[in-house]
Design an enzyme around this catalytic site. Structure first.
Site, PDB file in Angstrom:
ATOM      1  N   ASP A   1      -7.744  15.220 -24.207  1.00  0.00           N
ATOM      2  CA  ASP A   1      -7.783  13.880 -23.892  1.00  0.00           C
ATOM      3  C   ASP A   1      -7.109  13.134 -25.090  1.00  0.00           C
ATOM      4  O   ASP A   1      -7.500  12.853 -26.197  1.00  0.00           O
ATOM      5  CB  ASP A   1      -9.278  13.111 -23.534  1.00  0.00           C
TER       6      ASP A   1
ATOM      7  N   THR B   1      -4.001   7.669 -21.717  1.00  0.00           N
ATOM      8  CA  THR B   1      -3.853   6.282 -21.252  1.00  0.00           C
ATOM      9  C   THR B   1      -2.166   6.135 -21.511  1.00  0.00           C
ATOM     10  O   THR B   1      -1.507   6.979 -22.221  1.00  0.00           O
ATOM     11  CB  THR B   1      -4.636   5.419 -22.132  1.00  0.00           C
TER      12      THR B   1
ATOM     13  N   LYS C   1      -1.979   2.543 -25.155  1.00  0.00           N
ATOM     14  CA  LYS C   1      -2.487   2.362 -26.321  1.00  0.00           C
ATOM     15  C   LYS C   1      -1.303   2.768 -27.503  1.00  0.00           C
ATOM     16  O   LYS C   1      -0.112   1.730 -27.200  1.00  0.00           O
ATOM     17  CB  LYS C   1      -3.671   3.495 -26.597  1.00  0.00           C
TER      18      LYS C   1
ATOM     19  N   ARG D   1      -1.243  -1.033 -19.017  1.00  0.00           N
ATOM     20  CA  ARG D   1      -2.676  -0.511 -18.924  1.00  0.00           C
ATOM     21  C   ARG D   1      -2.892   0.279 -17.844  1.00  0.00           C
ATOM     22  O   ARG D   1      -2.838  -0.159 -16.625  1.00  0.00           O
ATOM     23  CB  ARG D   1      -3.699  -1.798 -18.628  1.00  0.00           C
TER      24      ARG D   1
ATOM     25  N   TYR E   1       0.829  -0.938   0.062  1.00  0.00           N
ATOM     26  CA  TYR E   1       0.011   0.038   0.073  1.00  0.00           C
ATOM     27  C   TYR E   1       1.003   1.412   0.094  1.00  0.00           C
ATOM     28  O   TYR E   1       1.750   1.287   0.728  1.00  0.00           O
ATOM     29  CB  TYR E   1      -0.959   0.143   1.176  1.00  0.00           C
TER      30      TYR E   1
ATOM     31  N   GLU F   1      -0.713   4.383  -0.347  1.00  0.00           N
ATOM     32  CA  GLU F   1      -1.728   5.579  -0.372  1.00  0.00           C
ATOM     33  C   GLU F   1      -0.849   7.008  -0.055  1.00  0.00           C
ATOM     34  O   GLU F   1      -0.008   6.944   1.080  1.00  0.00           O
ATOM     35  CB  GLU F   1      -3.033   5.483   0.724  1.00  0.00           C
TER      36      GLU F   1
END
Ligand SMILES: *Cc1c(COP(=O)(O)O)cnc(C)c1O
Length: 442
Positions: free
Chosen positions: A199, A225, A228, A234, A53, A55
């Site tokens: 975008d 992203t 792509k 991903r 973790y 965070e």
């Protein structure tokens, strides 16, 4: 070694993974949002960074033990800034959709007006579609492409912007084959006092390589992203002007996310390094050349690309003149080992389930090393499958239309079976000449 551990612990999953590897090796992946990540990227994704973790942000984590997580996130940020020349970047955001959600959350109040390209003309689900948060929580308005040229009509965008008075204008698309002029979008946004968000989920690799105009100097926020055209894991990133940095970061965490996927952040660091190589720039240029060659090959066969061709990594082919739906064409091509998706074309008369178009793209086949010559051949195969694959009858207008509609599009006609299976074998041969992931799977 890891692969054999998987085979021992879970043979079923291992088998499905092998089958998928084989599919990726022996078919032409021509969905323009897909690619083959490098071994190095995949190694980072499947690493010990998955176990922790982290965070919070660098130097300010909620949990102890995050030294190496600070280091890897710093490295990813430093490299992303070199690639995109941006003032600030968030590398924790999980996906393109969440990047857009966080951006809306950072900049807008519930019910604020947005203006984006309409979803049925090439925009994305997250640009205001009714069924999506972006259409539910905000008042989404849309600009459309010119009904004749199918290009973005910037005069109409300005007109719409003046009429709607949006708080945010979104530039970017999932199915637009031409250059997007971010500078004009900036001028329009300034004229109506709106934020400009770009975008670039699809074209990010082209942008990083200088093969498409760069939105970073013009947009307040840029989302993208990483899986792509950028060919990374991903995932996604958000870049923004310094004055929005803390709002964007807070919108990602704790706004819409908790623990970051640090194995993916590590893989983003790897892909940003790869994106700085000379080979990457050349790769992106070849994607475009390949796409243009594919378009040329299809035009020779009587196909009609929307806007007449492409400036980027994808083609939108309008099949209206071919008496076949996008869905049927994509299914036939799939059976022949050419995997591409159906897609609405601008002002489509068919539903989103049927569609009148397909959207082939060249990022993944270019990663395999294929060039114009192979694209030309793929175009011929696509034409043959679409013209003759359905039922052995020509689907060209005025030739055998009755027979074509009488046999309801199954693959059972003997000719169709032979056309599709012959081309399936030729596709497999071509794939064998351009191998990928040879060292995976044992
Ligand atoms: C793919 C895409 C996204 C969403 O990315 P996901 O990672 O699938 O959530 C957002 N915007 C555009 C324009 C896209 O093409």
């Amino acid at each position: 070694m890891l692969d054999s551990a998987l085979a021992q612990v879970d043979p079923e999953t291992s088998q499905i993974m092998r089958d998928e590897l084989e599919r990726q090796q022996t078919t032409l992946m021509m969905i323009p949002s897909e690619n083959y990540a490098s071994r190095a990227v995949m190694r980072a994704m499947g690493s010990v960074f998955t176990n922790k973790y982290a965070e919070g942000y660098i130097g300010n984590r909620y949990y102890n033990g995050c030294e190496n997580y600070d280091r890897i996130e710093s490295l990813a940020i430093e490299r992303a800034k070199e690639v995109f020349h941006c003032e600030h970047v968030n590398v924790q955001v999980h996906t393109g959709s969440q990047a857009n959600m966080a951006t809306y959350y950072a900049l807008l109040e519930l019910g604020d007006r947005t203006l984006a390209m309409s979803v049925d003309q090439g925009g994305h689900l997250t640009h205001g579609k009714k069924q999506n948060f972006s259409g539910q929580f905000y008042e989404a308005h849309f600009y459309s492409v010119d009904p004749d040229t199918h290009l973005i009509d910037y005069d109409q965008v300005l007109e719409k912007a003046k009429e709607v008075r949006p708080k945010l204008i979104l530039a970017g698309a999932s199915a637009y084959p031409r250059i997007i002029d971010f500078q004009i979008f900036r001028e329009i946004a300034d004229e109506v006092g709106a934020y400009l968000m770009a975008d670039i989920a699809h074209i990010v690799g082209l942008v990083a390589a200088g093969s498409h105009p760069d939105p970073v100097p013009y947009a307040d926020v840029v989302t993208s992203t990483t899986h792509k055209t950028l060919r990374g894991p991903r995932g996604a990133i958000i870049t923004c002007k310094q004055e929005l940095a803390s709002r964007i970061d807070a919108a990602v965490f704790p706004g819409v996310q908790a623990g970051p996927l640090m194995q993916i952040v590590a893989a983003k660091a790897v892909c940003f390094k790869e994106a700085q190589s000379f080979g990457f720039r050349e790769y992106q240029r070849q994607i475009i050349r390949n796409c243009q060659a594919l378009g040329q090959s299809l035009i020779e066969e009587g196909f009609e690309p929307v806007t007449g061709g492409t400036d980027n990594h994808l083609l939108l082919i309008d099949l209206t003149n071919k008496d076949i739906t996008g869905r049927e064409a994509a299914d036939l091509l799939d059976a022949a080992g050419i995997v591409c998706n159906k897609n609405l074309v601008p002002y489509d008369k068919r539903s989103a389930v049927e569609t009148s178009g397909i959207r082939p793209g060249t990022p993944a086949v270019t990663t395999r090393g294929m060039r114009e010559e192979q694209m030309y051949q793929i175009g011929k195969w696509m034409a043959e499958v679409i013209h003759k694959g359905r039922d052995g009858q020509s689907t060209m207008p005025f030739e055998g239309i009755e027979e074509a509609s009488a046999t309801s599009g199954t693959h059972e006609g003997h000719d169709s079976g032979s056309v599709v299976s012959r081309i399936r074998a030729e596709v497999a041969d071509l794939c064998a000449q351009f191998p990928i992931y040879l060292d995976l799977g044992d």
